[in-house]
Motif scaffolding. Sequence first.
Motif, PDB file in Angstrom:
ATOM      1  N   ASP A  73      44.039  56.862 -20.214  1.00 36.20           N
ATOM      2  CA  ASP A  73      43.507  57.094 -18.872  1.00 36.20           C
ATOM      3  C   ASP A  73      41.990  56.946 -18.958  1.00 36.20           C
TER       4      ASP A  73
ATOM      5  N   THR B 290      36.324  43.600 -19.251  1.00 33.52           N
ATOM      6  CA  THR B 290      37.741  43.912 -19.116  1.00 33.52           C
ATOM      7  C   THR B 290      38.292  44.208 -20.499  1.00 33.52           C
TER       8      THR B 290
ATOM      9  N   THR C  56      39.028  41.815 -23.489  1.00 34.58           N
ATOM     10  CA  THR C  56      39.764  40.610 -23.125  1.00 34.58           C
ATOM     11  C   THR C  56      38.940  39.679 -22.240  1.00 34.58           C
TER      12      THR C  56
ATOM     13  N   LEU D 189      41.761  45.971 -22.838  1.00 34.30           N
ATOM     14  CA  LEU D 189      43.137  46.440 -22.930  1.00 34.30           C
ATOM     15  C   LEU D 189      43.109  47.804 -23.598  1.00 34.30           C
ATOM     16  N   THR D 190      43.682  48.825 -22.952  1.00 32.09           N
ATOM     17  CA  THR D 190      43.670  50.170 -23.525  1.00 32.09           C
ATOM     18  C   THR D 190      44.884  50.963 -23.048  1.00 32.09           C
ATOM     19  N   PRO D 191      45.394  51.874 -23.885  1.00 29.90           N
ATOM     20  CA  PRO D 191      46.540  52.688 -23.477  1.00 29.90           C
ATOM     21  C   PRO D 191      46.150  54.005 -22.816  1.00 29.90           C
TER      22      PRO D 191
ATOM     23  N   ASP E 157      51.577  50.419 -25.080  1.00 28.81           N
ATOM     24  CA  ASP E 157      51.710  50.719 -23.647  1.00 28.81           C
ATOM     25  C   ASP E 157      50.397  50.498 -22.901  1.00 28.81           C
ATOM     26  N   SER E 158      49.614  49.539 -23.360  1.00 28.96           N
ATOM     27  CA  SER E 158      48.280  49.307 -22.785  1.00 28.96           C
ATOM     28  C   SER E 158      48.337  48.501 -21.489  1.00 28.96           C
ATOM     29  N   LYS E 159      47.284  48.636 -20.728  1.00 31.87           N
ATOM     30  CA  LYS E 159      47.082  47.777 -19.567  1.00 31.87           C
ATOM     31  C   LYS E 159      45.601  47.412 -19.495  1.00 31.87           C
ATOM     32  N   GLU E 160      45.305  46.338 -18.769  1.00 30.70           N
ATOM     33  CA  GLU E 160      43.916  45.884 -18.672  1.00 30.70           C
ATOM     34  C   GLU E 160      43.148  46.713 -17.653  1.00 30.70           C
ATOM     35  N   THR E 161      41.919  47.047 -17.994  1.00 31.50           N
ATOM     36  CA  THR E 161      41.040  47.824 -17.118  1.00 31.50           C
ATOM     37  C   THR E 161      39.691  47.128 -17.038  1.00 31.50           C
TER      38      THR E 161
END
Length: 252
Positions: free
Chosen positions: A225, A219, A209, A221-223, A164-168
Motif C-alpha cells: 500500500d 512508475t 518500470t 511495480l510494488t506489492p 501480488d504487485s501492481k504498477e503505481t
Amino acid sequence: MGKSTFCGLLLKAMCDTRQEASLLDADLGQKMIGPPACVTLGSALPEGAIGLSGLAFVGTTDPLRGWRGLINGIRRLSTKVSSGPLVINTGGLVHGPGLRLKAEKVKALEPDLLVLIGEVRALELDWISHTQVVELPPSPHARRKPEGQRRAARRHAFRSYFQDSKETLFDLSKVALGSPEDSDLLLRNRLLIGLSDDAGEDLGLGIVTAFDAQARTVTCLTPIDVSAVVQLRRGNLLLGEDFSENTLAVAL
C-alpha cells in the motif's frame, strides 16, 4: 547444519514451548524470510513459518558494498522487538573485511548469546564481556551452496515478494528522491528501489518500470500500500523479468 538451519531449529524449539520468538535476518542474499537486498524482521508462527513484519532496505546483496545500510538496518529493526527472544541470522563472510563487518554487527546488536559455528576464532570479542559465547563445530553434512543455486534462491525470493504487485505512478513533486543523483539512476528500467515513509522507515520495495523526465513521474511495480510513501531510495540492482539480477557500479 548451517546458520539458517540452526536458527530455524531455535525458532521451532521456542514455538514448541509457546514462546513469542522473532527472527532478524541480516543475510542480504540467502534469505530465511522476505526479499533479498534487505535486512528483514519476522515473527515465528505456530505452524513453523515466519511472518514478515518489517524490513530495512539496503539495496544490494553484497554486504560489503551495503555495509552502512546493513548495520543501520539491523540496529533499527532490533529495537522493534519488545518481548520474547530474538534470533539473529547473519551472513557467512568471516574473513578479511567480512570479519570486520561481523564484529560491527555484534557491536550494533550487543547480543546476550553469540553462537559461533565453525572456525571464526579471529573475531575479537574482548569488548563484549556481558555476551556469552558458544562455539559449535560445523556439521559434516553442511555444504556451501554453489553460486548457481544461490542465484536461483534469490530469484525465487524476489519473485515471491513481488507476486501480488501492481504498477503505481509516483509524482516527483510530491514524493522525494533519496539523493540528488537518484533522478538519473531512476531512468534505468527494472531498477530496485526502496519505498519509505515520512519517518524514514522502509515500507517495502519497488521495481521501476517507467520514468518520465518531463512530467517528473516514476512508475514502479510494488506489492505494498503506497499511501504513506514519501520517498524513493535507489538500490544498485536491476531485476530482469525473471527476477535475475544485474549489479550497477554505483555507490550506496
